[in-house]
Design a protein around this motif. Sequence first.
Motif, PDB file in Angstrom:
ATOM      1  N   LEU A  58      11.290  -9.736  -5.875  1.00 13.08           N
ATOM      2  CA  LEU A  58      10.305 -10.613  -6.512  1.00 13.08           C
ATOM      3  C   LEU A  58       9.558  -9.854  -7.598  1.00 13.08           C
ATOM      4  CD1 LEU A  58       8.742 -13.266  -6.683  1.00 13.08           C
ATOM      5  CD2 LEU A  58       7.286 -12.448  -4.797  1.00 13.08           C
ATOM      6  N   TRP A  59       9.234  -8.610  -7.337  1.00 10.95           N
ATOM      7  CA  TRP A  59       8.551  -7.745  -8.313  1.00 10.95           C
ATOM      8  C   TRP A  59       9.335  -7.732  -9.630  1.00 10.95           C
ATOM      9  CZ3 TRP A  59       6.108  -2.554  -6.437  1.00 10.95           C
ATOM     10  CH2 TRP A  59       5.591  -1.837  -7.497  1.00 10.95           C
ATOM     11  N   ARG A  60      10.631  -7.483  -9.539  1.00 11.10           N
ATOM     12  CA  ARG A  60      11.457  -7.418 -10.749  1.00 11.10           C
ATOM     13  C   ARG A  60      11.467  -8.766 -11.481  1.00 11.10           C
ATOM     14  NH1 ARG A  60      15.262  -3.940  -7.793  1.00 11.10           N
ATOM     15  NH2 ARG A  60      15.165  -1.850  -8.695  1.00 11.10           N
ATOM     16  N   ARG A  61      11.587  -9.852 -10.721  1.00  9.77           N
ATOM     17  CA  ARG A  61      11.664 -11.163 -11.364  1.00  9.77           C
ATOM     18  C   ARG A  61      10.339 -11.551 -12.012  1.00  9.77           C
ATOM     19  NH1 ARG A  61      13.059 -15.470  -7.698  1.00  9.77           N
ATOM     20  NH2 ARG A  61      12.495 -14.167  -5.931  1.00  9.77           N
ATOM     21  N   VAL A  62       9.231 -11.167 -11.405  1.00 10.05           N
ATOM     22  CA  VAL A  62       7.913 -11.435 -12.005  1.00 10.05           C
ATOM     23  C   VAL A  62       7.790 -10.725 -13.343  1.00 10.05           C
ATOM     24  CG1 VAL A  62       5.445 -10.939 -11.775  1.00 10.05           C
ATOM     25  CG2 VAL A  62       6.686 -11.976  -9.871  1.00 10.05           C
ATOM     26  N   GLU A  63       8.177  -9.443 -13.379  1.00  8.90           N
ATOM     27  CA  GLU A  63       8.038  -8.695 -14.631  1.00  8.90           C
ATOM     28  C   GLU A  63       9.029  -9.173 -15.687  1.00  8.90           C
ATOM     29  OE1 GLU A  63       5.992  -4.522 -13.331  1.00  8.90           O
ATOM     30  OE2 GLU A  63       8.143  -4.495 -13.713  1.00  8.90           O
ATOM     31  N   GLU A  64      10.200  -9.605 -15.272  1.00  4.47           N
ATOM     32  CA  GLU A  64      11.184 -10.108 -16.244  1.00  4.47           C
ATOM     33  C   GLU A  64      10.738 -11.432 -16.853  1.00  4.47           C
ATOM     34  OE1 GLU A  64      14.784 -10.355 -14.060  1.00  4.47           O
ATOM     35  OE2 GLU A  64      15.125  -8.176 -14.002  1.00  4.47           O
ATOM     36  N   ARG A  65      10.214 -12.321 -16.017  1.00  3.09           N
ATOM     37  CA  ARG A  65       9.864 -13.647 -16.530  1.00  3.09           C
ATOM     38  C   ARG A  65       8.546 -13.634 -17.293  1.00  3.09           C
ATOM     39  NH1 ARG A  65       9.846 -19.654 -13.732  1.00  3.09           N
ATOM     40  NH2 ARG A  65       8.599 -20.628 -15.365  1.00  3.09           N
ATOM     41  N   PHE A  66       7.578 -12.867 -16.794  1.00  2.00           N
ATOM     42  CA  PHE A  66       6.242 -12.937 -17.372  1.00  2.00           C
ATOM     43  C   PHE A  66       5.903 -11.724 -18.226  1.00  2.00           C
ATOM     44  CE2 PHE A  66       5.664 -15.332 -13.216  1.00  2.00           C
ATOM     45  CZ  PHE A  66       5.924 -16.562 -13.800  1.00  2.00           C
ATOM     46  N   THR A  67       6.935 -11.063 -18.768  1.00  2.00           N
ATOM     47  CA  THR A  67       6.687  -9.939 -19.653  1.00  2.00           C
ATOM     48  C   THR A  67       5.746 -10.362 -20.777  1.00  2.00           C
ATOM     49  OG1 THR A  67       7.791  -8.256 -20.985  1.00  2.00           O
ATOM     50  CG2 THR A  67       8.715 -10.446 -21.089  1.00  2.00           C
ATOM     51  N   PRO A  68       4.813  -9.511 -21.230  1.00  2.00           N
ATOM     52  CA  PRO A  68       4.672  -8.088 -20.945  1.00  2.00           C
ATOM     53  C   PRO A  68       3.812  -7.755 -19.735  1.00  2.00           C
ATOM     54  CG  PRO A  68       3.121  -8.696 -22.638  1.00  2.00           C
ATOM     55  CD  PRO A  68       3.880  -9.952 -22.289  1.00  2.00           C
ATOM     56  N   ALA A  69       3.436  -8.757 -18.943  1.00  4.07           N
ATOM     57  CA  ALA A  69       2.657  -8.459 -17.743  1.00  4.07           C
ATOM     58  C   ALA A  69       3.475  -7.595 -16.799  1.00  4.07           C
ATOM     59  CB  ALA A  69       2.255  -9.757 -17.046  1.00  4.07           C
ATOM     60  N   ARG A  70       2.789  -6.727 -16.082  1.00  2.96           N
ATOM     61  CA  ARG A  70       3.480  -5.915 -15.091  1.00  2.96           C
ATOM     62  C   ARG A  70       2.746  -6.000 -13.763  1.00  2.96           C
ATOM     63  NH1 ARG A  70       1.597  -0.798 -14.029  1.00  2.96           N
ATOM     64  NH2 ARG A  70      -0.126  -0.021 -15.313  1.00  2.96           N
ATOM     65  N   VAL A  71       3.390  -5.499 -12.722  1.00  5.13           N
ATOM     66  CA  VAL A  71       2.848  -5.549 -11.371  1.00  5.13           C
ATOM     67  C   VAL A  71       2.156  -4.227 -11.056  1.00  5.13           C
ATOM     68  CG1 VAL A  71       3.445  -5.688  -8.918  1.00  5.13           C
ATOM     69  CG2 VAL A  71       4.545  -7.225 -10.574  1.00  5.13           C
ATOM     70  N   LEU A  72       0.947  -4.313 -10.519  1.00  4.10           N
ATOM     71  CA  LEU A  72       0.221  -3.138 -10.035  1.00  4.10           C
ATOM     72  C   LEU A  72       0.079  -3.289  -8.524  1.00  4.10           C
ATOM     73  CD1 LEU A  72      -1.309  -0.531 -10.869  1.00  4.10           C
ATOM     74  CD2 LEU A  72      -3.382  -1.916 -10.936  1.00  4.10           C
ATOM     75  N   GLU A  73       0.905  -2.557  -7.797  1.00  6.60           N
ATOM     76  CA  GLU A  73       1.019  -2.718  -6.346  1.00  6.60           C
ATOM     77  C   GLU A  73       0.185  -1.669  -5.625  1.00  6.60           C
ATOM     78  OE1 GLU A  73       2.913  -4.039  -2.567  1.00  6.60           O
ATOM     79  OE2 GLU A  73       2.610  -4.953  -4.540  1.00  6.60           O
ATOM     80  N   PHE A  74      -0.605  -2.140  -4.648  1.00  7.43           N
ATOM     81  CA  PHE A  74      -1.440  -1.265  -3.826  1.00  7.43           C
ATOM     82  C   PHE A  74      -0.934  -1.277  -2.389  1.00  7.43           C
ATOM     83  CE2 PHE A  74      -4.224  -2.324  -7.310  1.00  7.43           C
ATOM     84  CZ  PHE A  74      -5.045  -1.216  -7.485  1.00  7.43           C
ATOM     85  N   TYR A  75      -1.262  -0.215  -1.682  1.00  5.87           N
ATOM     86  CA  TYR A  75      -1.141  -0.200  -0.225  1.00  5.87           C
ATOM     87  C   TYR A  75      -2.500   0.222   0.301  1.00  5.87           C
ATOM     88  CZ  TYR A  75      -0.533   1.787   4.422  1.00  5.87           C
ATOM     89  OH  TYR A  75      -0.685   2.087   5.748  1.00  5.87           O
ATOM     90  N   ALA A  76      -3.040  -0.548   1.218  1.00  3.38           N
ATOM     91  CA  ALA A  76      -4.325  -0.192   1.822  1.00  3.38           C
ATOM     92  C   ALA A  76      -4.461  -0.943   3.131  1.00  3.38           C
ATOM     93  CB  ALA A  76      -5.487  -0.528   0.889  1.00  3.38           C
ATOM     94  N   SER A  77      -5.031  -0.275   4.112  1.00  5.30           N
ATOM     95  CA  SER A  77      -5.360  -0.956   5.357  1.00  5.30           C
ATOM     96  C   SER A  77      -6.819  -1.384   5.282  1.00  5.30           C
ATOM     97  CB  SER A  77      -5.150  -0.015   6.561  1.00  5.30           C
ATOM     98  OG  SER A  77      -6.030   1.092   6.473  1.00  5.30           O
ATOM     99  N   THR A  78      -7.162  -2.454   5.994  1.00  5.87           N
ATOM    100  CA  THR A  78      -8.531  -2.952   5.913  1.00  5.87           C
ATOM    101  C   THR A  78      -9.512  -2.065   6.667  1.00  5.87           C
ATOM    102  OG1 THR A  78      -8.016  -4.373   7.790  1.00  5.87           O
ATOM    103  CG2 THR A  78      -7.890  -5.356   5.600  1.00  5.87           C
ATOM    104  N   THR A  79      -9.018  -1.246   7.597  1.00  8.79           N
ATOM    105  CA  THR A  79      -9.922  -0.404   8.380  1.00  8.79           C
ATOM    106  C   THR A  79      -9.903   1.048   7.919  1.00  8.79           C
ATOM    107  OG1 THR A  79      -8.154  -0.200  10.010  1.00  8.79           O
ATOM    108  CG2 THR A  79      -9.859  -1.864  10.413  1.00  8.79           C
ATOM    109  N   GLY A  80      -8.716   1.582   7.615  1.00  8.11           N
ATOM    110  CA  GLY A  80      -8.643   2.971   7.174  1.00  8.11           C
ATOM    111  C   GLY A  80      -9.031   3.124   5.714  1.00  8.11           C
ATOM    112  N   GLU A  81      -9.022   4.380   5.241  1.00 13.74           N
ATOM    113  CA  GLU A  81      -9.438   4.652   3.869  1.00 13.74           C
ATOM    114  C   GLU A  81      -8.305   5.194   3.013  1.00 13.74           C
ATOM    115  OE1 GLU A  81     -12.904   7.102   3.897  1.00 13.74           O
ATOM    116  OE2 GLU A  81     -14.143   5.595   4.916  1.00 13.74           O
ATOM    117  N   ALA A  82      -7.073   5.042   3.487  1.00  8.74           N
ATOM    118  CA  ALA A  82      -5.919   5.465   2.692  1.00  8.74           C
ATOM    119  C   ALA A  82      -5.549   4.360   1.721  1.00  8.74           C
ATOM    120  CB  ALA A  82      -4.742   5.780   3.605  1.00  8.74           C
ATOM    121  N   ILE A  83      -5.423   4.718   0.454  1.00 10.12           N
ATOM    122  CA  ILE A  83      -5.011   3.753  -0.572  1.00 10.12           C
ATOM    123  C   ILE A  83      -3.935   4.411  -1.434  1.00 10.12           C
ATOM    124  CG2 ILE A  83      -5.704   2.435  -2.609  1.00 10.12           C
ATOM    125  CD1 ILE A  83      -8.395   2.038  -1.420  1.00 10.12           C
ATOM    126  N   LEU A  84      -2.794   3.739  -1.545  1.00 15.00           N
ATOM    127  CA  LEU A  84      -1.732   4.166  -2.442  1.00 15.00           C
ATOM    128  C   LEU A  84      -1.647   3.147  -3.572  1.00 15.00           C
ATOM    129  CD1 LEU A  84       1.081   4.956   0.181  1.00 15.00           C
ATOM    130  CD2 LEU A  84      -0.617   6.545  -0.748  1.00 15.00           C
TER     131      LEU A  84
END
Length: 997
Positions: free
Chosen positions: A735-761
């Motif tokens: 889906l990430w690839r299709r979003v960027e292909e169709r809605f270019t020049p927009a790109r995806v900024l993907e996060f990883y985070a838990s609601t309780t911990g403090e780790a963010i990627l």
Amino acid sequence: MPPVARTLLRFGSRLGATAQNALEVARFGGLDTADEDASPCEVVTEQRIYRLRHYFPGGAGDGDKRPVMLLVPPLMISSEVYDISSRVSAVAELHRRGVDPWVVDFGAPEREPGGLERTVTDHVLAVSDAIDRVREATGRDVNLAGYSQGGMFVYQAAAYRRSRGIESLVTFGSPADTSVGLPFGLPSWLAAEGAERIPDALLRSLDIPGWVTRTGFQLLSPVKSVRSRIDFLMQLHDRERLAPRERQRRFLEREGWVAWPGPALAEFIRQFIQHNRMLTGGFVIGDRLVTLADITCPVLTFVGEVDEIAPPPMVRGIRRAAPRAQIHEVSLRAGHFGLVVGSVAMAQTWPVVADWARWRAGAADLPEPVTTVTGDEEAAAPALPGGAAGYGLQLVAGIGGNAVRSAATTAVRAVRGSRQLFGEAAQNLPRLARLERIQSDTRISLGLLLDEQARRVPQDVFFLYHGRAYTHDAAKRRVDAVVRGLVHIGVRQGDAVGVLMSTRPSALALVAALSRIGAVAVLLRPDGDPEREAALSGVTRVIADPEHAERAARLPRVRGYVLGGGGGPDRDLALPLAKLGLEDMERIDPEAVALPGWYRPNPGRAGDVAYVLFTGDGEHLKASRVTNRRWALSAFGTASSAALSPADTVFSITPLQHPSAILMSLGGAVVSGARLALASAYDPETFWDEARRYGATVASYTWSLLNDLVNAPPHPGERHHPVRLFIGSGMPRGLWRRVEERFTPARVLEFYASTTGEAILVNLSGKKPGSLGRPLPGSAEVRLARYDLENGRPAQGPDGFAVECDPEEIGMLLSRVRPAAIAAAPRPVRGVFAPGDAWTITGDLFRRDADGDFWLVGREAELIRTAEGIVPPGPIRDALGDLPYIDAVAVYGVEVNGTELAAAAVSLCGDERLKPLDLSEALLRVEPELRPAVVRVVDRIPLTVGHRLDTRPLRAEGIPEADGRTYFRDRTGAYRPLTETARRRLLKTAPPRTASR
């Protein structure tokens, strides 16, 4: 008479005429041209902002069917620009060619009562009012035309009216995109960043006198200005030669210039220079949001090939700003003034305009010079040696400026890149520095940051909802009123209060008010199970909006209240609140509530719980307690990673109760000063209409939310859309690839985070779709450790400590815990990598590639325990998701005689068919022991309320019948259509596979 005498006599006569004319110019400002009368007109109406002039009012009687043209001047030039003299008169030429001319006259603001207090909104509403009056007088729709900024008013008024009552638009040198640069090719960031540093109070009080504007325009075209003055002086002896152009000269050099009101200047700079909202949309007229994407009538734009004030790229921005309109263009070899004033204008511009109006009325063919713009093509225009600047130099010395201009362009690009890099660093460093300083007892909260913004920029827009704009000042007044209502019903610091509302301004105000008090907002989900959620969180008070009042009344052991839906003594909700046992908070008079002695605004500390958020449903329902520090970590992290600024509008399409809305969209907007656009509900059919109206530059998502949007039919609003980023978490790789292909020049900024911990990627670069990137600076330290999945703990090395994973090795993500937070951390472990250290087990398996980027392999709860071993879903999901015709992939375990088989379900794009060969080749990338036993095609994979893929119904169906849409892995490792024989074999206890491919 001797030749010498005749020469001396001519010289003396010329000198005398020069002196006489020079004296007249010095005394009266110019030569007398009393024989040139203005065109006849009558003032039809006089309003506070404008007068409406009707030229040649005699018309053709009651049967007048001439097309109507309403002309709008720019702010800094008087309306006489359309009727300078009998020889240079747009209205006269239009009248002569069968068009009925009308003019909006804003007058001279410096001489009008309250004229210097006018805003852009005043002028746009005045133009809209004039359209209505002209239509009423003529009975016909209006061809609306404007020069320079007057053309911008034309665009804005047409968008405000959504083209109602407008036959067509005609503009002359009117910018629609200021991001492409300023006059003379200067980069737009010079003005944008310069304006950002000017306080609003100073900008609004800065009235620009007419002489300043005149001087500025002359400096923008110095060659032409000097040449014009030299020509005038050289011909000062010849009155007859000067007379035809004298009115024009006096108009351009002195009489035609008027003041620019400070409030209008401030609004113009903020909305259209600093934030470029002519192009992106979302500019505010009154309190209404407007976008040029709502223009549907035809547009004719005149482009000056050597226009240094409104260069062609700025003017041609209307093609991107108004995707629903049919754009037509006339390109002329003229400067900014030459488009409407002078010989070129009288010979080319106005005849074409008249023919255009007659064409729109069905009385003529489309004028030959008009080019219809199709797609994104550029209208044909003659090439100019050296560009516009080169043309200006040729006027002096006949020399092109290609080399100089090329070098300047290169330098500008280099500076732009450096400026963007250092500009983002200048924005982000203070944010990250503040984040680093947050300790457990640091005061930080949503309420505190909102108060900071309200003090700094009270008149800036805070949020947008249902086409309306709400400023920080207005939001603060509403929040303060709700605070008093909460105090009245007994809410104190630390109390947990349920919020059962749809996304709406009252919900936002309530959440902010609870933060202001220091209470805990328990965000119950209207589309979830509020009764179980209320019981799980232990709330004793729930505040609902009118739509959910009855559900709140049914909650056991809970006192219910209603907020929102409009207030006042005449409020009638058509709900029997008393019978329901609910109290109406809108009937509480904030002025009558005295704040108690214990109240201190924004007392929340970083370690305090601020929100309770819910995820999952049924047996997987989970309540997560979010501290102010955790909220701030996401807020500052989002603002920094997305490089958010006041020029951005963050479009939150997830409900306010969703973690992505409260942590990322709201948090990032508040920290950065960006505007927050709230969607009451997400609908792919209206997404682009709303995004254009709000001027959204960043849109949020969660999991598979954008799948319907990327599969929807093309929408006019997505052409040249303003969105630069989609931000969120959980987006599948395909889906990430299709979003960027169709809605270019927009790109995806993907996060990883838990609601309780403090780790963010965060995947900042976006170069590896599916990767979750690297740790965000300021977030918790993370490590990958080898993990004993059977016993649920990190595997130990010979020294008793955990073993960190090598690159590409799968392990458990551990997040470091601050000593002060160890007691509240979920699944804490101590002494993991060193004596006394503290970590929390996130429950998520990752691998880290050679570049240091993290890839999610699967969550502990998703692991499939087969007879051959444990299978994580991530590798299968990624491999199948990379097939271009796969829409969505779900990986799950099917229970068979006490063990599980790994299975995958896929949905396909359109009418595509899954090919067994493609399936086999795609899964070759997965280790043999991790490949699925069965792959089935389904029409649609079910979703949870949070837009996650829901595998429970698929798991319950088990292995489907041999229906031609299911494939199994045979003994050679290839995938073939499932047969009944193969299905019976799979339903037996599955022995370990011995063959692989």
